[in-house]
Design an enzyme around this catalytic site. Structure first.
Site, PDB file in Angstrom:
ATOM      1  N   TYR A  11       0.647  -1.191  -0.150  1.00 41.84           N
ATOM      2  CA  TYR A  11       0.190  -0.112  -0.094  1.00 41.84           C
ATOM      3  C   TYR A  11       0.874   1.270  -0.134  1.00 41.84           C
ATOM      4  CZ  TYR A  11      -3.301   3.424   1.948  1.00 41.84           C
ATOM      5  OH  TYR A  11      -3.978   4.484   2.264  1.00 41.84           O
ATOM      6  N   PHE A  73       9.749  -1.140   3.272  1.00 42.31           N
ATOM      7  CA  PHE A  73       8.262  -0.984   3.678  1.00 42.31           C
ATOM      8  C   PHE A  73       7.527  -2.554   3.863  1.00 42.31           C
ATOM      9  CE2 PHE A  73       8.915   2.586   0.843  1.00 42.31           C
ATOM     10  CZ  PHE A  73       8.202   3.515   1.508  1.00 42.31           C
ATOM     11  N   THR A 117       6.577   3.327  12.937  1.00 42.70           N
ATOM     12  CA  THR A 117       5.185   3.624  13.458  1.00 42.70           C
ATOM     13  C   THR A 117       4.633   4.160  15.015  1.00 42.70           C
ATOM     14  OG1 THR A 117       3.064   2.342  13.925  1.00 42.70           O
ATOM     15  CG2 THR A 117       5.298   1.049  14.235  1.00 42.70           C
ATOM     16  N   TYR A 141       3.804  -6.232  17.138  1.00 41.01           N
ATOM     17  CA  TYR A 141       4.225  -5.421  16.174  1.00 41.01           C
ATOM     18  C   TYR A 141       4.669  -3.940  16.235  1.00 41.01           C
ATOM     19  CZ  TYR A 141       3.212  -2.051  12.497  1.00 41.01           C
ATOM     20  OH  TYR A 141       3.388  -0.858  11.526  1.00 41.01           O
TER      21      TYR A 141
END
Ligand code: UDP
Length: 334
Positions: A11, A73, A117, A141
């Protein structure tokens, strides 16, 4: 710049590839197509189907394509799955990344742009989040992303790697010309699910928690357009010239939207209701997350083209309403 985009068929990676081409750079994509889509990358962009953990394959691509910088990514990104299957996350997000980094150092490539993130912060100590605030991830994560940030610091000190870790808030939206967009399988994100619910393609949207300590009781998130994110990756190139540089930037608009505000915006743009059902809070969801991105704006000259949730959702609507099956290549996942 000859830039290898690892995960360039995903994405955010695929949007970044287009922005690189538009800015006059030469993107080269490496993707194993497990979650990525071949159709998300233009046919004239060099494409290598390989796993980032395959050191020999990556080394060969780096050399053959005369790569100067790597953008990474290719990570698994489902918070819930990272809790139930942490090994999968550590093996890919940390383990395979180590091989990628080893291949880079072997090939003499020492510039790296990393997708980090806001999940590295965990429960925010204060809001908006600034880069110097403590990082205590609350799920595997976020932990894997923080682990890589720390590995990068060590490689910068030991081997002169120059890197930027870009801490994304909630990536959303699609290319303005409607050519590419979000196609996750499974889809877990609020905006695509709300759009699909409005279109009657999915069951009613489950609203996870309406009892948060926020103005309307639903979570607040900072949605940032995927092309704004992509442009920040390119803006950082000029700051990686000095060996051993380590940079950390938050990328968000700083304007939080509640889940109810997102749903109302989808309804306005779609011109129809989003069917809703109340659901319990989702485990691991902080009540509010939003960025202070002053540093990226000041140091990178990063300009946000899509500052408001409506303009972001309008691009997502354009993509989803015209691509009922995304890229049309859904396949079983490992
Ligand atoms: N959310 C929701 N229903 C859904 C998916 C998400 O209520 O089906 C909520 C979620 O609990 C969070 C917000 O929407 O408060 C944004 O979630 P998303 O998964 O899009 O992004 P995240 O913030 O987890 O990265």
């Amino acid at each position: 710049m000859n830039a290898l985009v690892v995960g360039g068929a995903g994405y955010i990676g695929s949007h970044c590839v287009r922005q690189l081409s538009a800015a006059g750079h030469r993107p080269v994509v490496l993707d194993n197509l497990v979650y990525g889509h071949r159709g998300a990358v233009a046919p004239d962009v060099p494409f290598h189907e390989a796993d980032l953990g395959d050191e020999a394959a990556v080394r060969a691509v780096l050399t053959r394509e005369r790569i100067e910088l790597v953008m990474h990514f290719a990570a698994y990104c489902y918070v819930g799955e990272s809790v139930t299957d942490p090994l999968k996350y550590y093996l890919n997000n940390v383990g395979a990344t180590l091989h990628l980094l080893k291949a880079m150092l072997d090939a003499g490539v020492r510039k790296f742009v990393f997708s980090s993130t806001c999940a590295t912060y965990g429960m925010p100590a204060a809001l908006p989040l600034v880069e110097t605030m403590p990082q205590h991830p609350i799920n595997p994560y976020g932990q894997t992303k923080l682990d890589v940030e720390n590995i990068l610091k060590a490689l910068a000190a030991a081997h002169g790697l120059s890197f930027a870790a870009l801490r994304y808030f909630n990536a959303a939206g699609a290319a303005e010309d409607g050519a590419i967009g979000e196609d996750h399988d499974p889809e877990t994100h609020l905006i695509p699910l709300a759009i699909d619910a409005a279109l009657g393609r999915r069951p009613p949207l489950r609203l996870f928690g309406a009892d948060y300590p926020t103005p309307d009781g639903t979570c607040l998130r900072d949605y940032v357009h995927v092309d704004d994110l992509s442009r920040a990756h390119i803006a950082v190139f000029g700051r990686l010239a000095t060996p051993g540089t380590g940079l950390f930037y938050n990328l968000g608009t700083g304007r939080p939207s509640s889940n109810r505000e997102v749903i109302r915006a989808v309804e306005r743009i779609a011109g129809r209701k989003v069917p809703l059902v109340a659901a319990l809070r989702r485990a691991g969801d902080p009540p509010a997350l939003y960025a202070d991105s002053t540093l990226a704006q000041r140091e990178l000259g990063w300009k946000i083209k899509f500052p408001d949730i409506e303009s972001i959702i309008a691009t997502a609507w354009q993509w989803h309403s015209t691509h009922p099956h995304g890229y049309g290549d859904r396949k079983p996942k490992p």
